[in-house]
Design an enzyme around this catalytic site. Structure first.
Site, short mmCIF file in Angstrom:
data_model
loop_
_atom_site.label_atom_id
_atom_site.label_comp_id
_atom_site.label_asym_id
_atom_site.label_seq_id
_atom_site.Cartn_x
_atom_site.Cartn_y
_atom_site.Cartn_z
CE1 TYR A 309 -6.59 4.08 15.64
CE2 TYR A 309 -5.21 2.70 14.26
CZ TYR A 309 -6.40 3.34 14.49
OH TYR A 309 -7.41 3.26 13.57
CD GLU A 395 1.10 2.46 -12.79
OE1 GLU A 395 1.48 2.47 -13.99
OE2 GLU A 395 0.25 3.26 -12.37
CG ASP A 447 -1.46 2.12 -16.02
OD1 ASP A 447 -1.39 0.94 -16.40
OD2 ASP A 447 -2.20 2.50 -15.10
#
Length: 566
Positions: A309, A395, A447
């Site tokens: 920014y 995770e 997963d």
DNA sequence: GCGTGACCGAGCTGACTGAT
DNA sequence: ATCAGTCAGCTCGGTCACGC
């Protein structure tokens, strides 16, 4: 307490004395109150003054327990589990039932003297019986014990029976933890043995690599000034503005099997202001270095977003300033943290660990269900203390919240960490520091899809983008606890919870099969191969098909008990 | 012709906000 | 309350233009 401190116990021996540590200490000093805090502060001050700590048998030294990070009855504030134990009858917290403390104690006792576990398991409790029966899940035993605990906390329960039940529960938990405790000892032994003697790139004869290290602000400022001076020289010589930047493309990466991580080779390319293709990048790099110099000169920190920014018109997108930031770190040879630029908080930690963050004591057992955000300023974290047996790396945030809300770490002493997906730098650094300081094994819960495995690989071997700092960002030897493709049948995950792999998943999985970090682990390779041949994946949440607490009450305890990690 | 770099798109995770 | 979009933190691969 003083007598125990002066008994000459080695730091590691604190574990064998866990019953007293988590029980008696708790009764005397139930909560981590101001008194214990000031105790600690006093001791710290004494250390900093150079005086020998009165209660410690020996100063933190190389080898053994490292910096004495293991909590000991004499110097560690009581953990909430033990605090709850002391508060039995009054608070009787359902989240941290009294047996939790004793459970941890029993886990240690069992590990120390395996024969004692068989004797303690003889108590007649339905929970213990369930735990002993092969057909009954550990979770059932735990659930049973939990209910009994709740009953036990009421006024009607006879004290003798309550104690027997608590004892049986601790025995059940101890059996679950037996394998983990053994692994923790092994890891501790290995890390102590390799401490300071870990193989280095030089020792392996690999010299043509780009590695970075922590550097102090003045050194980084000097490096930036030298770069600008060289650039000015070059312009005055008529050779224009240009920088030599290490090439961070895939072709310049090298996997070192001995270190199990990716490193950046030494190839560089010239980024020149007189090239139409590179003029913007060169301008951005110059501007970023100017900003970094300002930040360092003022000795403040900024975020990547702030940096973007500061000159949106030039950078256009944050990706551009982010990428240049890593380039600058590479060129200077320092870590990104040394540039005083950090990313926003992303990772979270909860469980049996305490540390100091810029002087403030953080107790991760008292962070509610949301956990403690892992701060981006890892260099300000120190004094890790824990009585955990392992680190559980999760995770996703959803699974993390389930574990935190169920206070999984109270029953099974552990530290739970998640980065909510792909790990950011701070979480990777935190995990590494946590593992190294506390010498704990790391178990991964991801997963059952290629991305889960990829996330594990980023923790273990590093990413290609940040390969220049893989030495400090990677944590070797993470065990894949679950969810693994083989779990789907083993735990009878219903069909509706098994998802068909998309073509992109299969493509990604096949690419992973070729990755070095998978190939060097035959068991991981076999799991991934099985996933690709079945074309089925599953998320951690699939386990919720048996109930939302199946993960914490059955799946994980069973996994731990059966030492089912690879 | 080949290598490199820029750019775009895709994937993972989540938080937040505004519209419906 | 739900959904879509944006943002934030990461990852990687494919395509195309450009320079050597």
């Amino acid at each position: 307490r003083r007598a125990a401190a002066h008994s000459g116990r080695t730091p590691g021996a604190g574990r064998q004395n866990l019953p007293s540590r988590l029980g008696l200490r708790a009764m005397m000093d139930p909560l981590f109150d101001d008194a214990s805090s000031s105790d600690e502060a006093e001791a710290q001050a004494a250390r900093s003054r150079g005086s020998k700590r009165p209660r410690a048998p020996k100063p933190a030294a190389a080898g053994g327990r490292g910096d004495g990070k293991r909590m000991r009855p004499t110097d560690a504030p009581a953990l909430p589990a033990s605090g709850a134990a002391s508060a039995a009858g009054s608070a009787a917290s359902a989240h941290a039932p009294p047996p939790a403390a004793a459970a941890a104690a029993a886990s240690a006792a069992t590990a120390t003297a395996p024969s004692s576990s068989s004797s303690s398991s003889s108590s007649s409790s339905s929970a213990a019986a369930a735990a002993l029966t092969p057909s009954a899940s550990v979770g059932e035993a735990e659930a049973g014990a939990g209910q009994l605990t709740m009953k036990g906390s009421g006024p009607a329960a006879p004290a003798g029976r309550e104690m027997a039940l608590a004892k049986s529960q601790t025995a059940a938990v101890a059996r679950v933890m037996q394998g983990v405790v053994a692994m923790r000892r092994q890891v501790e032994k290995e890390l102590s043995a390799t401490s300071g003697r870990a193989p280095t790139l030089e020792a392996l004869g690999i010299t043509n690599v780009t590695e970075v290290r922590e550097r102090d602000p003045s050194a980084v400022m000097r490096a930036i000034e030298e770069l600008f001076a060289d650039a000015a020289d070059s312009i005055l010589r008529g050779q224009g503005l240009h920088f030599e930047v290490p090439n961070r493309t895939a072709a310049n990466q090298l996997y070192v099997p001995e270190l199990d991580r990716i490193v950046l080779k030494s190839k560089t390319s010239t980024r020149s202001f007189d090239s139409t293709a590179q003029v913007r990048k060169t301008a951005i790099m110059t501007r970023v270095m100017e900003m970094l110099h300002q930040v360092l000169r003022r000795n403040i920190h900024t975020t990547k977003r702030d940096l973007f920014y500061a000159d949106v018109k030039l950078f256009r997108s944050q990706d551009e300033s982010d990428a240049v930031l890593d380039d600058v770190a590479c060129v200077i040879g320092c870590t990104r943290t040394s540039l005083h630029v950090v990313a926003s908080e992303k990772g979270v930690v909860v469980g049996r660990v305490q540390f100091r963050e810029d002087g403030d004591l953080i107790d991760c057992t008292r962070m509610g269900v949301g956990g403690k955000a892992i701060p981006p300023f890892i260099d300000k974290i120190s004094d890790f203390r824990s009585d955990a047996e392992f680190i559980l790396l999760v995770e996703k945030d959803a699974a993390f919240m389930r574990l935190a809300e169920d206070r999984f770490y109270n029953k099974y002493p552990c530290i739970i960490i998640t980065a909510k997906g792909q790990p950011d730098v701070a979480t990777r650094l935190f995990l590494r520091k946590c593992r190294d300081d506390l010498k704990l094994p790391v178990l991964g819960l991801v997963d059952a899809d290629p991305y889960g495995l990829k996330i594990l690989s980023v923790y273990m071997s590093g990413s290609k983008t940040m390969s220049y700092d893989s030495a400090s960002l990677t944590t070797s030897d993470i065990k894949w606890l679950g969810v693994r493709p083989s779990d789907l049948d083993k735990y009878n995950i219903p069909e509706q919870c098994r998802l068909p792999m998309k073509p992109s998943d299969i493509k990604y999985g096949k690419a992973l099969l070729e990755e070095d970090f998978v190939r060097r682990n035959p068991k991981w390779y076999a799991e991934l191969e099985a996933m690709l041949s079945s074309k089925v994946k599953a998320e951690i949440q699939a386990l919720s098909s048996y109930g939302f607490q199946y993960l914490t009450e059955t799946y994980l305890p069973r996994k731990l008990k059966e030492r089912d990690w690879i």
